[in-house]
Design a protein around this motif. Structure first.
Motif, PDB file in Angstrom:
ATOM      1  N   HIS A   7       0.824  -1.207   0.000  1.00 43.09           N
ATOM      2  CA  HIS A   7       0.000   0.000   0.000  1.00 43.09           C
ATOM      3  C   HIS A   7       0.860   1.261   0.000  1.00 43.09           C
ATOM      4  O   HIS A   7       0.549   2.241  -0.688  1.00 43.09           O
ATOM      5  N   ASP A   8       1.951   1.219   0.769  1.00 44.45           N
ATOM      6  CA  ASP A   8       2.852   2.376   0.806  1.00 44.45           C
ATOM      7  C   ASP A   8       3.504   2.599  -0.555  1.00 44.45           C
ATOM      8  O   ASP A   8       3.667   3.745  -0.998  1.00 44.45           O
ATOM      9  N   THR A   9       3.867   1.515  -1.232  1.00 44.22           N
ATOM     10  CA  THR A   9       4.482   1.628  -2.554  1.00 44.22           C
ATOM     11  C   THR A   9       3.501   2.180  -3.572  1.00 44.22           C
ATOM     12  O   THR A   9       3.841   3.068  -4.374  1.00 44.22           O
ATOM     13  N   GLN A  21      10.355  12.630  -4.651  1.00 45.96           N
ATOM     14  CA  GLN A  21      10.855  11.826  -3.539  1.00 45.96           C
ATOM     15  C   GLN A  21       9.940  10.635  -3.268  1.00 45.96           C
ATOM     16  O   GLN A  21      10.415   9.535  -2.958  1.00 45.96           O
ATOM     17  N   ALA A  22       8.619  10.832  -3.388  1.00 46.92           N
ATOM     18  CA  ALA A  22       7.686   9.728  -3.189  1.00 46.92           C
ATOM     19  C   ALA A  22       7.870   8.683  -4.280  1.00 46.92           C
ATOM     20  O   ALA A  22       7.825   7.469  -4.013  1.00 46.92           O
ATOM     21  N   TRP A  23       8.075   9.114  -5.507  1.00 47.31           N
ATOM     22  CA  TRP A  23       8.316   8.186  -6.621  1.00 47.31           C
ATOM     23  C   TRP A  23       9.582   7.373  -6.368  1.00 47.31           C
ATOM     24  O   TRP A  23       9.592   6.147  -6.536  1.00 47.31           O
ATOM     25  N   GLN A  24      10.629   8.051  -5.957  1.00 44.14           N
ATOM     26  CA  GLN A  24      11.891   7.364  -5.693  1.00 44.14           C
ATOM     27  C   GLN A  24      11.747   6.383  -4.532  1.00 44.14           C
ATOM     28  O   GLN A  24      12.317   5.280  -4.576  1.00 44.14           O
ATOM     29  N   ARG A  25      10.965   6.755  -3.522  1.00 39.80           N
ATOM     30  CA  ARG A  25      10.764   5.858  -2.385  1.00 39.80           C
ATOM     31  C   ARG A  25      10.072   4.565  -2.824  1.00 39.80           C
ATOM     32  O   ARG A  25      10.441   3.465  -2.383  1.00 39.80           O
ATOM     33  N   SER A  26       9.108   4.675  -3.714  1.00 42.36           N
ATOM     34  CA  SER A  26       8.413   3.478  -4.200  1.00 42.36           C
ATOM     35  C   SER A  26       9.338   2.612  -5.041  1.00 42.36           C
ATOM     36  O   SER A  26       9.293   1.375  -4.955  1.00 42.36           O
ATOM     37  N   LEU A  27      10.169   3.232  -5.872  1.00 41.58           N
ATOM     38  CA  LEU A  27      11.126   2.455  -6.658  1.00 41.58           C
ATOM     39  C   LEU A  27      12.097   1.714  -5.742  1.00 41.58           C
ATOM     40  O   LEU A  27      12.461   0.548  -6.008  1.00 41.58           O
ATOM     41  N   GLN A  28      12.510   2.361  -4.675  1.00 42.40           N
ATOM     42  CA  GLN A  28      13.412   1.697  -3.729  1.00 42.40           C
ATOM     43  C   GLN A  28      12.715   0.512  -3.066  1.00 42.40           C
ATOM     44  O   GLN A  28      13.333  -0.552  -2.845  1.00 42.40           O
ATOM     45  N   ASN A  29      11.428   0.654  -2.749  1.00 43.66           N
ATOM     46  CA  ASN A  29      10.688  -0.460  -2.156  1.00 43.66           C
ATOM     47  C   ASN A  29      10.660  -1.652  -3.107  1.00 43.66           C
ATOM     48  O   ASN A  29      10.866  -2.810  -2.697  1.00 43.66           O
ATOM     49  N   LEU A  30      10.402  -1.385  -4.388  1.00 42.99           N
ATOM     50  CA  LEU A  30      10.346  -2.461  -5.374  1.00 42.99           C
ATOM     51  C   LEU A  30      11.726  -3.073  -5.601  1.00 42.99           C
ATOM     52  O   LEU A  30      11.848  -4.297  -5.800  1.00 42.99           O
TER      53      LEU A  30
END
Length: 386
Positions: A7-9, A21-30
């Motif tokens: 959900h966070d991703t 920054q939110a986009w980059q955070r999701s890419l890091q999660n993946l």
């Protein structure tokens, strides 16, 4: 990944439409969920047949640059891209075989040198002139990518595609908004949009100073304009009442005007026009607005002579006389300022009338005012360049 991580991703992908920054955070999660060292968005330009890396999560120093400059030509995955469906995966160990990975120069001469051992990529966008791939690289000492790794990320692909499409639309709208403001700033007169309660929705560069003049802040100190004229102006009729009348949803006043005058005697014309609730800025408020245009009595644009020469073939002497007459002075005064004889000025003016198709100084002044309206003088850069 846990449900909370998923959900966070997803939330970060959509927040990433406006928040990098939110986009980059999701890419890091993946990236972490897939056991990858590096993740990136890779674009294939079909016209040049070149690949470029546009975004990276946890970039390996030098890898993307070396790929773009040298090793993309050796990439064995490129031969599979034409057959890939949208949302389809390229998995190197499956498509090439484990033996090929150990022998292929793309791996031995390139990926292995950067500590990478396996590549997996998903086609997330296909356009007539380009394609975009969601690409992941695993470390040399880790397991090779397998089909189950792709299936574990399938839930994210629709969200990545949708978020990318929305980001592209948002970027296009932002570019259009910037272009619109540049066009407004090119106008040589002030433009301001007010709500009924005199809140400013937008203004161009020429209109910025007039915001303070038309709706002064009593708590703010009086400030000069830098030209010696001051900012203390009075209008021939109440400005707030004009705006409210233009914003009357039931019966807006079609057009209103007032004369503005500074303490030093400078004058300007203020025109107020209604904008209906369907105007571009009305979505958030769904209420009418007022468009205010301010024309002051400044001289003609320094670009006007060039336009007069191109349009009407005026000589330099004719251009000097024509532009001087736009300031409102008469022919005798213009003759004195230009230090030419009365008969010479009459001859030049007659030639200007013939070339411009006008019959009087009033018509000529109106024509030149129209031309000057979009001829804002270029702003000089701090180093003196324009």
């Amino acid at each position: 990944m846990t449900d909370s991580d998923i959900h966070d991703t997803i939330r970060g992908l959509y927040e990433g439409i406006v928040d990098p920054q939110a986009w980059q955070r999701s890419l890091q999660n993946l990236r972490r969920a897939s056991g990858s060292t590096q993740m990136g968005m890779v674009v294939l330009d079909k016209r040049s047949d070149r690949m470029s890396v546009i975004e990276l999560a946890n970039p390996v120093e030098g890898l993307a640059q070396a790929y773009q400059q040298t090793f993309q030509a050796l990439d064995p995955g490129r031969s599979f891209t034409p057959r890939m469906p949208l949302g389809g995966w390229y998995i190197d160990a499956r498509e090439l075989g484990v033996g090929t990975l150990s022998r292929h120069p793309f791996y031995g001469d390139f990926l292995h040198r950067y500590g990478m051992g396996s590549v997996m990529a998903c086609l997330v966008d296909r356009q007539p002139y380009y394609e975009v791939f969601f690409s992941l690289q695993r470390p040399l000492d880790g397991p090779l990518f397998a089909p189950e790794d792709a299936r574990a990320l399938d839930w994210a692909i629709p969200h990545i595609r949708q978020a990318m499409a929305l980001r592209e639309r948002t970027s296009a709208l932002t570019a259009l908004q910037r272009l619109s403001m540049q066009l407004l700033d090119q106008l040589a007169f002030g433009v301001i949009v007010f709500t009924a309660d005199a809140r400013v929705l937008l203004h161009n560069g020429e209109g910025e100073a007039w915001v303070r003049r038309l709706v002064p802040n009593p708590a703010a100190p009086r400030m000069g304009t830098g030209t010696g004229t001051g900012d203390e102006w009075t209008l021939s009729r109440p400005f707030a009442a004009m705006v409210r009348a233009a914003c009357d949803a039931s019966a807006p006043v079609p057009a209103q005007a007032a004369m503005a005058q500074s303490r030093q005697g400078a004058r300007a014309q203020v025109v107020v026009l209604p904008l209906p609730p369907s105007h571009a800025l009305g979505q958030a408020w769904q209420q009418p607005a007022a468009l205010v245009a301010i024309h002051d009595a400044r001289g003609s644009s320094p670009l006007l002579p060039q336009v007069l020469r191109d349009l009407y073939g005026l000589t330099p002497a004719e251009m000097r006389l024509a532009t001087l007459l736009t300031t409102g002075i008469g022919l005798p005064e213009a003759s004195e300022q230009l230090q030419i004889g009365r008969e010479t000025s009459r001859t030049q003016l007659k030639s200007v009338f013939i070339k411009t198709g006008t019959n009087s100084q009033a018509q000529l002044s109106h024509l030149l005012t129209q031309l000057s309206a979009t001829l804002k003088a270029p702003v000089a850069e701090p180093n003196g360049a324009s």
